[in-house]
Write an enzyme that holds these catalytic residues in place. Structure first.
Site, PDB file in Angstrom:
ATOM      1  CB  SER A  64      -7.988   3.357   2.857  1.00 60.88           C
ATOM      2  OG  SER A  64      -7.124   2.747   3.773  1.00 60.88           O
ATOM      3  CB  SER A  70      -7.980   0.524   5.647  1.00 57.15           C
ATOM      4  OG  SER A  70      -8.948   1.679   5.554  1.00 57.15           O
ATOM      5  CE  LYS A  76      -3.908   1.853   2.620  1.00 60.42           C
ATOM      6  NZ  LYS A  76      -4.755   1.591   3.934  1.00 60.42           N
TER       7      LYS A  76
END
Lengths: 496, 92
Positions: free
Chosen positions: A154, A178, A79
């Site tokens: 996310s 997330s 990420k």
């Protein structure tokens, strides 16, 4: 879930034994990314050269007789809020566009040490603030199961990359769901470890009392293997616990579904949850029960407390953490200002996107004189109250099960104009962060139109072993896996 | 809500349209959050973290830090080994 993608564990075994080369595996991953990423937009940055170089080093090391690590030759995506030395790290924000960190996050060092090969950085909601990946300044990611729908967020880029088989495993971060929510919406496994398990050194801070790093994988066994590599003390993160990482993969062998006591909060299967989600989660719990697990109904109900508590705590912490983006030391600076405060204010106004601004404003308000007691302080008390409620529940049960998300993946654009509706998606995932518990999302079924549905399991703090064992029991008990996501079938010809 | 005041405290330059939009969004969000006030927390001490972290000590061992040039690489403006910023104290 892509059965065509070999497990990270099998890949590492084949590289360690010399059956396959790391460079061959990395080239496959890079080819799949090249074929599918234009449609998915899961990756913000692909580091082909760095990945090839690292793979060749690993192959050379093996040739020279060195013993390779447990993730030897495994391509992994990170990420884009995890710092990678010299490799652009943007957090999905214009304010950090072009930023190249001068150091690696601890988890990045540990992955490299274990032989993993970093192939690139994945898309996310700006600064990890969102539940759909639509808040990225660089555009949304598509769900591999239906390109018109969100992958969740996310960590949506990481979840989509694993679901589409671009990489076998990826890392995300989880402040209020997330990792788990995008895992659920993309049909993969997502683990948020206990608060304090994994060093956050090098994770760009959002809500420091909530943030954790964790893996997104196709199977619980891969999540266990990554967890054991990532966990353990780190002097560079004072919140990181001293206890060493357990061998969670080995512990999976000792799972015993007949000893499992699963708490089922009645409220989590009631109003506000889509029927297909309730049905899939119930069916998987029944399957566990049929194999001998005990289901215990719980009165635990956080539906009124969780969202206000979480969003007050998280935004308060974010308003403080994001004060560092001031156009002075890194990031973008607004031109044409002759005073410092004017420059800072303009740089932040131009550099942050709408959701980040909204949260900074909300957090600033909750902490401001005259409102602190009614909002921030009240939320910290409600947080403590939730801790007591969970502690009482864990006197009777080993794990607590809920849907991971009240709905399957929703269409891109459906909730993006209504922040409150987006926040309410997080009702089942935020308690684990507020209370510091480990949480795991495991695919458990699909909606009528073929969208993945995940079951969330939570366990006592630092009891990832029981959590992962329960997740593996669910994999044993659930109906057939989902098969290949449509995007994979679509572009298969191009990928090979 | 005094959105101008909160924007100032947040150090965010906002357009008029943004001010109107965020004031409306925050009203709606805080309206939902009112339900928190119904929770009986009279005997609950606040928890700023999920866990009480005891202060931990470690040995103070010097270690290598990245060179100044590397650390300054991301700076929007620099002068020699320093960050360059606009005037901090207004001219009289």
């Amino acid at each position: 879930m892509s059965p065509s993608t070999p497990s990270a564990l099998d890949l590492a075994t084949s590289v360690r034994s010399g059956e396959r080369t790391a460079i061959d595996i990395v080239e496959e991953s890079l080819a799949a990314i090249e074929a599918l990423n234009p449609k998915l937009r899961a990756f913000l940055k692909v580091d082909g050269n760095g990945a090839r170089q690292r793979a060749e080093e690993l192959d050379a090391a093996r040739q020279a007789g060195e013993t390779l690590g447990p993730l030897a030759g495994v391509p992994i995506a990170l990420k884009d809020n995890l710092c990678t030395r010299g490799l652009e790290t943007t957090c999905g924000s214009r304010i950090l566009e072009g930023y190249r960190p001068p150091y690696d996050a601890t988890v990045v060092e540990r992955l490299r040490g274990a032989g993993a090969v970093i192939v690139g950085k994945t898309n996310l909601d700006e600064f990890a603030m969102g539940s759909s990946t639509e808040n990225s300044a660089f555009g949304p990611t598509s769900n591999p199961w239906d390109a018109s729908r969100v992958p969740g967020g996310s960590s949506g880029g990481s979840a989509a990359a694993v679901a589409a088989g671009l990489v076998p495993v990826a890392l995300g971060s989880d402040t209020g769901g997330s990792i788990r929510q995008p895992a659920s919406l993309c049909g993969v496994v997502g683990l948020k470890p206990s608060y304090g398990r994994i060093s956050r050194f090098g994770l760009v801070a959002f809500g420091s009392s909530l943030d954790q790093i964790g893996p997104l994988t196709s199977t619980v066994a891969e999540a266990a293997a990554l967890f054991s590599v990532l966990a353990g003390p780190d002097p560079r993160d004072g919140t990181c616990d001293e206890r060493p990482a357990p061998d969670s993969l080995a512990a999976l062998e000792k799972r015993d579904v007949s000893r499992l006591r699963i708490g089922v909060p009645r409220a989590a299967f009631g109003a506000g949850v889509e029927a297909s989600v309730t049905a899939a989660c119930r069916a998987s719990l029944d399957a566990l029960s049929a194999r001998g697990a005990r289901l215990i109904d719980l009165d635990l109900d956080w539906s009124d407390l969780a969202i206000p508590t979480y969003y007050l705590v998280a935004t308060s912490e974010a308003s403080s953490n994001l004060a560092r983006y001031d156009g002075v030391r890194y990031g973008s600076r607004a031109a044409g200002h002759e005073d410092l405060i004017g420059m800072i204010t303009a740089s932040r106004g131009a550099g942050f996107g709408p959701e980040v601004k909204r949260r900074i404003l909300l957090g600033t308000y909750a902490l401001s004189a005259g409102y602190y007691d009614a909002y921030y302080r009240k939320a910290t008390q409600a947080r403590a109250l939730m801790g007591r409620q969970f502690a009482a529940a864990f006197e009777q049960v080993d794990v607590i099960a809920t849907p991971t998300s009240p709905t399957p993946a929703f269409p891109i654009g459906e909730k993006s104009e209504d922040p409150l509706q987006m926040y309410l998606c997080d009702v089942f995932s935020v308690p684990a962060n507020l209370v510091g518990l480990p949480g795991l999302s495991v695919p458990c079924g699909a909606s009528a139109d073929g969208l993945p549905i995940g079951l969330q399991l939570m366990a006592r703090r630092f009891d990832e072993t029981t959590l992962l064992q329960a997740g593996a029991c669910l994999e044993d008990a659930r109906p057939e896996p989902l098969g290949l996501p449509p995007i994979h079938r679509l572009a298969k010809g191009g990928a090979r | 809500m005094d959105i101008d005041r909160i924007a100032e405290l947040s150090r965010l330059a906002l357009t008029e349209a943004e001010r109107a939009r965020y004031a409306k969004d925050l009203d709606s969000i805080l309206g939902h959050f009112e339900r928190l006030q119904a929770a009986d927390t009279s005997d609950v001490p606040p928890a700023v973290s999920a866990v009480a972290l005891a202060p931990r000590e470690r040995d103070d061992i010097p270690r290598e830090s990245p060179p100044v040039d590397v650390l300054l690489e991301g700076a929007p403006a620099r002068q020699d080994d320093l960050y360059e910023v606009p005037r901090v104290i207004a001219a009289e």
